[in-house]
Design a protein around this motif. Structure first.
Motif, PDB file in Angstrom:
ATOM      1  N   CYS A 283     -21.951  31.262 -49.890  1.00 25.15           N
ATOM      2  CA  CYS A 283     -22.619  32.548 -50.060  1.00 25.15           C
ATOM      3  C   CYS A 283     -24.003  32.284 -50.628  1.00 25.15           C
ATOM      4  CB  CYS A 283     -21.824  33.464 -50.982  1.00 25.15           C
ATOM      5  SG  CYS A 283     -20.118  33.737 -50.474  1.00 25.15           S
ATOM      6  N   LEU A 284     -25.032  32.635 -49.868  1.00 22.73           N
ATOM      7  CA  LEU A 284     -26.416  32.402 -50.275  1.00 22.73           C
ATOM      8  C   LEU A 284     -27.058  33.711 -50.700  1.00 22.73           C
ATOM      9  CD1 LEU A 284     -27.522  30.020 -47.380  1.00 22.73           C
ATOM     10  CD2 LEU A 284     -27.072  29.355 -49.742  1.00 22.73           C
ATOM     11  N   CYS A 285     -27.887  33.637 -51.735  1.00 19.25           N
ATOM     12  CA  CYS A 285     -28.593  34.815 -52.226  1.00 19.25           C
ATOM     13  C   CYS A 285     -29.942  34.379 -52.759  1.00 19.25           C
ATOM     14  CB  CYS A 285     -27.787  35.525 -53.308  1.00 19.25           C
ATOM     15  SG  CYS A 285     -28.602  36.996 -53.967  1.00 19.25           S
ATOM     16  N   CYS A 286     -30.963  35.199 -52.519  1.00 26.10           N
ATOM     17  CA  CYS A 286     -32.325  34.860 -52.935  1.00 26.10           C
ATOM     18  C   CYS A 286     -32.615  35.228 -54.387  1.00 26.10           C
ATOM     19  CB  CYS A 286     -33.348  35.578 -52.042  1.00 26.10           C
ATOM     20  SG  CYS A 286     -33.402  34.955 -50.355  1.00 26.10           S
ATOM     21  N   SER A 287     -31.722  35.910 -55.067  1.00 29.55           N
ATOM     22  CA  SER A 287     -32.007  36.364 -56.430  1.00 29.55           C
ATOM     23  C   SER A 287     -32.145  35.179 -57.376  1.00 29.55           C
ATOM     24  CB  SER A 287     -30.898  37.301 -56.913  1.00 29.55           C
ATOM     25  OG  SER A 287     -29.663  36.617 -56.970  1.00 29.55           O
ATOM     26  N   ASN A 288     -33.053  35.341 -58.350  1.00 31.34           N
ATOM     27  CA  ASN A 288     -33.295  34.299 -59.364  1.00 31.34           C
ATOM     28  C   ASN A 288     -33.689  32.973 -58.727  1.00 31.34           C
ATOM     29  OD1 ASN A 288     -32.572  36.148 -61.417  1.00 31.34           O
ATOM     30  ND2 ASN A 288     -30.397  35.625 -61.162  1.00 31.34           N
ATOM     31  N   GLY A 289     -34.541  33.049 -57.705  1.00 29.16           N
ATOM     32  CA  GLY A 289     -34.997  31.837 -57.041  1.00 29.16           C
ATOM     33  C   GLY A 289     -34.091  31.407 -55.912  1.00 29.16           C
ATOM     34  N   GLY A 290     -32.807  31.422 -56.118  1.00 31.61           N
ATOM     35  CA  GLY A 290     -31.856  31.060 -55.076  1.00 31.61           C
ATOM     36  C   GLY A 290     -30.531  30.635 -55.671  1.00 31.61           C
ATOM     37  N   GLN A 291     -29.456  31.171 -55.135  1.00 34.98           N
ATOM     38  CA  GLN A 291     -28.119  30.814 -55.595  1.00 34.98           C
ATOM     39  C   GLN A 291     -27.234  30.524 -54.384  1.00 34.98           C
ATOM     40  OE1 GLN A 291     -26.296  33.564 -58.383  1.00 34.98           O
ATOM     41  NE2 GLN A 291     -28.300  34.352 -59.005  1.00 34.98           N
ATOM     42  N   MET A 292     -26.337  29.596 -54.561  1.00 33.02           N
ATOM     43  CA  MET A 292     -25.338  29.321 -53.528  1.00 33.02           C
ATOM     44  C   MET A 292     -23.978  29.170 -54.198  1.00 33.02           C
ATOM     45  SD  MET A 292     -25.107  26.416 -50.538  1.00 33.02           S
ATOM     46  CE  MET A 292     -25.243  25.031 -51.672  1.00 33.02           C
ATOM     47  N   TRP A 293     -23.069  30.041 -53.805  1.00 35.82           N
ATOM     48  CA  TRP A 293     -21.688  29.951 -54.253  1.00 35.82           C
ATOM     49  C   TRP A 293     -20.862  29.357 -53.115  1.00 35.82           C
ATOM     50  CZ3 TRP A 293     -20.028  31.751 -59.110  1.00 35.82           C
ATOM     51  CH2 TRP A 293     -20.996  32.441 -59.857  1.00 35.82           C
ATOM     52  N   VAL A 294     -20.001  28.405 -53.442  1.00 34.41           N
ATOM     53  CA  VAL A 294     -19.164  27.738 -52.439  1.00 34.41           C
ATOM     54  C   VAL A 294     -17.703  27.866 -52.850  1.00 34.41           C
ATOM     55  CG1 VAL A 294     -18.612  25.575 -51.278  1.00 34.41           C
ATOM     56  CG2 VAL A 294     -20.994  26.105 -51.856  1.00 34.41           C
ATOM     57  N   MET A 295     -16.871  28.366 -51.928  1.00 37.94           N
ATOM     58  CA  MET A 295     -15.433  28.457 -52.190  1.00 37.94           C
ATOM     59  C   MET A 295     -14.822  27.080 -51.934  1.00 37.94           C
ATOM     60  SD  MET A 295     -12.669  31.339 -50.968  1.00 37.94           S
ATOM     61  CE  MET A 295     -12.705  30.934 -49.218  1.00 37.94           C
ATOM     62  N   GLU A 296     -14.618  26.334 -53.010  1.00 37.67           N
ATOM     63  CA  GLU A 296     -14.166  24.945 -52.905  1.00 37.67           C
ATOM     64  C   GLU A 296     -12.722  24.844 -52.434  1.00 37.67           C
ATOM     65  OE1 GLU A 296     -16.117  22.564 -53.104  1.00 37.67           O
ATOM     66  OE2 GLU A 296     -17.878  23.330 -54.178  1.00 37.67           O
ATOM     67  N   ASN A 297     -11.898  25.814 -52.823  1.00 35.08           N
ATOM     68  CA  ASN A 297     -10.483  25.809 -52.442  1.00 35.08           C
ATOM     69  C   ASN A 297     -10.138  27.171 -51.859  1.00 35.08           C
ATOM     70  OD1 ASN A 297      -7.551  26.046 -52.534  1.00 35.08           O
ATOM     71  ND2 ASN A 297      -7.574  24.176 -53.776  1.00 35.08           N
ATOM     72  N   ALA A 298      -9.874  27.219 -50.540  1.00 34.70           N
ATOM     73  CA  ALA A 298      -9.624  28.499 -49.882  1.00 34.70           C
ATOM     74  C   ALA A 298      -8.305  29.118 -50.332  1.00 34.70           C
ATOM     75  CB  ALA A 298      -9.633  28.319 -48.362  1.00 34.70           C
ATOM     76  N   GLU A 299      -7.288  28.305 -50.603  1.00 32.32           N
ATOM     77  CA  GLU A 299      -5.992  28.846 -51.012  1.00 32.32           C
ATOM     78  C   GLU A 299      -6.050  29.420 -52.431  1.00 32.32           C
ATOM     79  OE1 GLU A 299      -2.917  25.996 -50.527  1.00 32.32           O
ATOM     80  OE2 GLU A 299      -3.138  25.849 -48.340  1.00 32.32           O
ATOM     81  N   LYS A 300      -6.641  28.677 -53.349  1.00 32.61           N
ATOM     82  CA  LYS A 300      -6.748  29.143 -54.725  1.00 32.61           C
ATOM     83  C   LYS A 300      -7.987  30.010 -54.947  1.00 32.61           C
ATOM     84  CE  LYS A 300      -4.385  25.074 -56.596  1.00 32.61           C
ATOM     85  NZ  LYS A 300      -4.470  23.940 -57.559  1.00 32.61           N
ATOM     86  N   GLN A 301      -8.881  30.019 -53.940  1.00 31.48           N
ATOM     87  CA  GLN A 301     -10.124  30.797 -54.004  1.00 31.48           C
ATOM     88  C   GLN A 301     -10.910  30.447 -55.264  1.00 31.48           C
ATOM     89  OE1 GLN A 301      -9.476  34.972 -53.218  1.00 31.48           O
ATOM     90  NE2 GLN A 301      -8.299  34.573 -51.362  1.00 31.48           N
ATOM     91  N   GLU A 302     -11.148  29.139 -55.417  1.00 35.19           N
ATOM     92  CA  GLU A 302     -11.942  28.621 -56.525  1.00 35.19           C
ATOM     93  C   GLU A 302     -13.376  28.397 -56.058  1.00 35.19           C
ATOM     94  OE1 GLU A 302      -8.320  26.198 -58.795  1.00 35.19           O
ATOM     95  OE2 GLU A 302      -9.796  25.120 -57.563  1.00 35.19           O
ATOM     96  N   TRP A 303     -14.332  28.764 -56.902  1.00 31.47           N
ATOM     97  CA  TRP A 303     -15.744  28.761 -56.519  1.00 31.47           C
ATOM     98  C   TRP A 303     -16.568  27.814 -57.394  1.00 31.47           C
ATOM     99  CZ3 TRP A 303     -17.668  31.936 -52.529  1.00 31.47           C
ATOM    100  CH2 TRP A 303     -16.753  32.862 -51.994  1.00 31.47           C
TER     101      TRP A 303
END
Length: 387
Positions: A283-303
């Motif tokens: 998940c990419l967002c331009c706020s605060n310069g730029g942020q990227m959230w990555v769902m590392e584990n799809a089953e546990k939905q850990e980010w």
């Protein structure tokens, strides 16, 4: 001596074995079918498309045999890929699009039988095929295969609402391509039957209703990863300030699910760009310069969260920049929302790990008389499937 030599030569010419060797033709060679298939698998995709006219058997093997098609896709996936491919959508009075890695290769363009704003079209690429759909017209959903240059139009979506969004995906288990359509704005807001699915190759050739997840309005374009499409939606749909949530749709089970996101993402959900980041939901967002959230584990939905700072150069002067996707190497690529006729066709890349940026120009740029929407495709593969 001459008489004997001439007689011997005459006997040799009459020898059945000698005659058979000299008169071999292609029709005399009986190559086993499994060997023929293995030979065909070694050929370039462009040659395979042409060779479908050799015989009905070859046409069936190349264009409809799922095992053969999967082998071509797998072979293409194994090849090193560094260049993006692009879908060029021309916003003219007679709109059309074409698919290429450069701009000058536009001899195989496809017309669009409707005229509407560029922003009303959605393109989604999955495993060698892409889906073109209109947010304004229910009878404009088209599947295109850039390898075979074939296209097929899907039946009209017969619902009273003109508010809909289509998502294109692939069911790995059943080896099927599907289009899922979310319809909102129906009179009966409590109805959950607001979703339909069309299976490519289904003999019935019709949309079918599936169990939804409640009436909702998609607000964030989806991304397809390993048989699942993720997208953002507002619930309830008629409340502009309603909560924006991430949803998923599994193309195998045809079931929806809610994606749990960190509380810190709640305020940026509206401005997200969903991407495939090295096989994971990003998940990419331009706020605060730029942020990227990555769902590392799809089953546990850990980010996990990465903060980066986009440099002013080479992005300086870019009108309406938008995160468009991530290359297979992990570079975020950025395109303009719409390219006007005089705009250079620049693509901007940013590596969040190396904190480096670069700019390239799409090759073959030539004078244009209309605006363009450009969609980047980082994972193009060859696919000989017949539509």
């Amino acid at each position: 001596m001459k008489g004997e030599r001439g007689e011997n030569d005459h006997k040799l010419s009459q020898s059945p074995k000698r005659s058979c060797c000299l008169e071999i033709t292609a029709g005399d060679v009986n190559i086993p079918l499994d060997l023929t298939v293995e030979i065909l698998k070694k050929l370039p995709a462009k040659s395979l498309v042409r060779f479908q006219c050799v015989s009905k058997q070859w046409s069936t093997i190349i264009g409809t045999c799922k095992d053969f098609i999967n082998s071509i896709v797998t072979r293409s996936l194994a090849q090193p890929r560094c260049d993006l491919h692009f879908i060029f959508h021309h916003c003219s009075s007679d709109p059309f699009f074409f698919f290429s890695s450069t701009y000058h290769q536009k001899e195989h363009s496809l017309p669009i039988p409707r005229q509407c704003q560029c922003g009303m079209f959605e393109y989604q690429y999955v495993r060698g095929l892409f889906c073109c759909s209109s947010l304004a017209f229910s009878d404009l959903v088209k599947i295109y295969n850039p390898t075979t240059r074939q296209s097929v139009s899907l039946p009209e979506i017969k619902y009273p609402s003109n508010k809909r969004l289509c998502f294109f995906g692939y069911d790995h288990f059943m080896n099927q391509y599907k289009v899922m359509c979310v319809i909102n704005g129906l009179e009966d807001q409590s109805s959950e039957h607001v979703c339909q699915v069309f299976t490519l190759g289904d003999p019935m050739k019709q949309w079918r209703n599936i169990q939804g997840i409640g009436n909702h309005s998609p607000t964030v374009s989806g991304v397809h990863i390993n048989g699942t499409t993720y997208y953002g939606a507002r619930i309830p749909p008629k409340n502009p300030s309603g909560e924006v949530m991430l949803l998923s749709f599994d193309f195998r089970s045809e079931r929806f699910d809610h994606i749990n996101t960190p509380k810190a993402m709640a305020n940026i959900n509206r401005n997200l760009t969903l991407v495939n980041y090295k096989g994971k939901l990003g998940c990419l967002c331009c706020s605060n310069g730029g942020q990227m959230w990555v769902m590392e584990n799809a089953e546990k939905q850990e980010w996990s969260k990465t903060i980066f700072c986009l440099p002013e150069y080479p992005l300086q002067g870019l009108r309406c920049p938008r995160f468009s996707g991530v290359t297979l190497g992990g570079e975020i690529f950025i395109l303009q929302l719409i390219y006007d006729p005089n705009d250079p066709l620049y693509v901007y890349y940013y590596d969040p790990e190396q904190h480096s940026a670069r700019r390239t120009e799409i090759q073959g740029t030539s004078p244009r008389s209309d605006s363009m929407l450009i969609v980047g495709v980082p994972d193009h593969v060859e696919n000989t499937m017949r539509l």
